[in-house]
Structures are given as structure tokens and as C-alpha cells.
Design an enzyme around this catalytic site. Structure first.
Site, PDB file in Angstrom:
ATOM      1  N   ALA A 126      32.680   5.031   9.083  1.00  0.00           N
ATOM      2  CA  ALA A 126      33.520   6.355   9.521  1.00  0.00           C
ATOM      3  C   ALA A 126      33.168   7.587   8.898  1.00  0.00           C
ATOM      4  O   ALA A 126      34.260   8.956   9.502  1.00  0.00           O
ATOM      5  CB  ALA A 126      35.118   5.746   9.188  1.00  0.00           C
ATOM      6  N   ASN A 194      36.655   3.882   1.492  1.00  0.00           N
ATOM      7  CA  ASN A 194      35.242   3.256   0.849  1.00  0.00           C
ATOM      8  C   ASN A 194      34.492   5.397   1.882  1.00  0.00           C
ATOM      9  O   ASN A 194      33.155   5.107   1.030  1.00  0.00           O
ATOM     10  CB  ASN A 194      34.348   2.522   1.642  1.00  0.00           C
ATOM     11  CG  ASN A 194      35.534   1.092   1.121  1.00  0.00           C
ATOM     12  OD1 ASN A 194      35.528   1.116   0.206  1.00  0.00           O
ATOM     13  ND2 ASN A 194      36.487   0.770   1.872  1.00  0.00           N
ATOM     14  N   HIS A 224      38.328  13.882   8.642  1.00  0.00           N
ATOM     15  CA  HIS A 224      38.275  13.488   7.326  1.00  0.00           C
ATOM     16  C   HIS A 224      36.987  15.156   7.421  1.00  0.00           C
ATOM     17  O   HIS A 224      36.643  15.428   8.869  1.00  0.00           O
ATOM     18  CB  HIS A 224      36.684  12.648   7.285  1.00  0.00           C
ATOM     19  CG  HIS A 224      37.224  11.878   6.673  1.00  0.00           C
ATOM     20  ND1 HIS A 224      38.322  11.131   5.793  1.00  0.00           N
ATOM     21  CD2 HIS A 224      37.177  11.047   8.129  1.00  0.00           C
ATOM     22  CE1 HIS A 224      38.465   9.305   6.539  1.00  0.00           C
ATOM     23  NE2 HIS A 224      37.985   9.486   7.204  1.00  0.00           N
TER      24      HIS A 224
END
Length: 272
Positions: A126, A194, A224
């Protein structure tokens, strides 16, 4: 005339959102790849989940994957990583690891891979920009900073929140709930971050990378932001991931695994 290379046999450990999407894509057809086996706990449930596939894979347990597959994709809780990866690596095969946070407490798996000619592959998942971070790491990286903002429902139940009695239900504005390193976050947010561990492994490691986690009721996507300072480049990146039915997992995670698998037999490979 050269003999045709047989398809790579792909195995999947876990049938959550990522595992199911991967199974469907492989079943629809990917050049040089075939879905061989899926490790499940509940065979009847798995048969119902995969009943629409054109070709039902072998349903087995974790221990059975190594014999049946050339590449095994781990889509399971991180606690199961050693049981999934070790038999595959001991046979000199490849394991694609999504629970990269679990690698930090199972670094001996790298030695197992080295000793037997196996490979551990951590896909971008991701995140974005790992190619650039890997390239920068060939020189000198001064700093890597990541700020993650997640919808409240994507963080509920995280061990870090429970252990520290942090209540985020009902918040009306963004709240910073963690600041530290990916190594620390991997323990407290095992199902959530992760991506931060993958970033740290590509760059300056899980202790020097800095990470902030925010519970943010104003966002509906996992977001993010990454800033990298190196001797080769200064760059910043942002990605907003659309969640699957599991709010902890973005849709692009499965697509990243699919792209990783395609590269294994592709005549043209783009990217570092």
C-alpha cells in the site's frame, strides 16, 4: 526449438481480502503463472469462497504449500509467518511476504533463505516510491519520515491502543496516537503498518526511520506521506489508499502482489 517453461505454481496462505483477490486474478489467467494451492483452516468455508473459480486449487494446510508450489504468497496474520515461510525457503523457493512487520522478529528467515537458495520478496503493497528509496539507499540517506493518517475504524483494536488505554472512538478531530520507529510500530500496530516496515527495509532500517500515526475522523482513506533526504535526491510522496471490505487493508495491496507476480515471468520488467 526451446522447450516451453512450465508455469510457476503459485500458492496462497490466507483467504482474506488480498488472498481472495489474488486467487480470482490467477484463476482468470496470468501468463506463466497458475494457482496451485491455497492454505486454509476451514475447508468448507474456502470451497464456498472459491466455488466460482474456473479451476479449484488444492486446499491444504500451511505445511502442504511448500511441496505444491514454487512461490507462496503470505496473506495471513504475522504470527504465522515462520510456519509459512520456513518450509518454502528450505526448499529453495520464493515466499512473498505481506506481513513485513513480522520479519523484524524473524530475521533468521533471511539466513534460511541464504542457506537454501530461497528468496523473500516484500512487495510495495500500500506504499509508493520504494524504487526511489532503494535507489537512494545505494548512496547515503540522511532521513526518512513517514506520517500515516487512518480512519478511526481502521485502527480500532490495535494492540498499542489497548495496551496504552488510548480511546479514539468518537473523536472529532485528528489525534496523534503514535510517534516512534517502525520497529516499535510493528509490535503495537501489527495489522496496520507493514507499509512502514517495508519502507524502512528499503531505506535506512526500522530504527532510524521515523513514523507518526494519526487517527483522523476527517479522512476515509489510509493516507501515507513520506519525506526522504539523501545525497542523491530529496523527495516527498503521498498516497491515499481506498480500503477493501477490511478497513485495515487497501485495495492496492492485492494489486501490488499481482504486479510482483507478473514480473516473475515477464519478458519486460519496469522498475528497480
Amino acid at each position: 526449438m526451446q522447450a516451453q517453461t512450465r508455469p510457476l505454481r503459485i500458492g496462497i496462505a490466507g483467504l482474506g481480502a488480498v488472498g481472495k483477490k489474488l486467487a480470482e486474478t490467477l484463476d482468470a489467467g496470468m501468463d506463466g503463472l497458475v494457482l496451485s494451492a491455497v492454505a486454509v483452516r476451514d475447508t468448507a468455508k474456502a470451497q464456498a469462497t472459491l466455488g466460482h473459480l474456473k479451476q479449484m486449487p488444492v486446499l491444504t494446510d500451511i505445511a502442504g504449500l511448500a511441496e505444491l508450489c514454487d512461490v507462496v504468497v503470505e496473506c495471513a496474520p504475522g504470527a504465522l509467518l515462520p510456519a509459512i515461510a520456513r518450509p518454502v525457503l528450505e526448499q529453495g523457493k520464493t515466499v512473498v511476504v505481506l506481513s513485513s512487520g513480522a520479519l523484524l522478529t524473524n530475521m533468521d528467515l533471511i539466513e534460511v533463505a541464504k542457506a537454501h537458495g530461497g528468496t523473500i520478496s516484500v512487495p510495495t503493497g500500500a506504499l509508493l516510491g520504494l524504487d526511489a528509496v532503494c535507489a537512494a539507499a545505494e548512496g547515503e540517506i540522511q532521513s526518512v519520515r513517514m506520517v500515516t493518517r487512518k480512519p478511526v475504524k481502521g485502527l480500532l483494536g490495535a494492540k498499542y491502543l489497548v495496551d496504552n488505554n488510548i480511546q479514539i472512538e468518537g473523536i472529532t478531530e485528528p489525534v496523534q496516537i503514535f510517534k516512534g520507529s517502525p520497529r516499535e510500530a510493528a509490535v503495537g500496530f501489527a495489522a496496520n503498518l507493514n507499509v512502514a516496515v517495508a519502507l524502512s527495509l528499503a531505506g535506512i532500517g526500522p530504527d532510524r526511520t521515523t513514523l507518526e500515526v494519526w487517527a483522523d475522523p476527517t479522512v476515509d482513506k489510509n493516507t501515507h506521506n513520506i519525506e526522504v533526504v539523501s545525497d542523491a535526491a530529496l523527495f516527498s510522496m503521498q498516497i491515499q489508499n481506498i480500503p477493501t471490505e477490511n478497513p485495515k487493508t487497501g485495495r492496492i495491496t492485492a494489486q501490488s502482489v499481482i504486479a510482483t507476480l507478473r514480473k516473475m515471468r515477464a519478458p519486460l520488467r519496469v522498475g528497480t
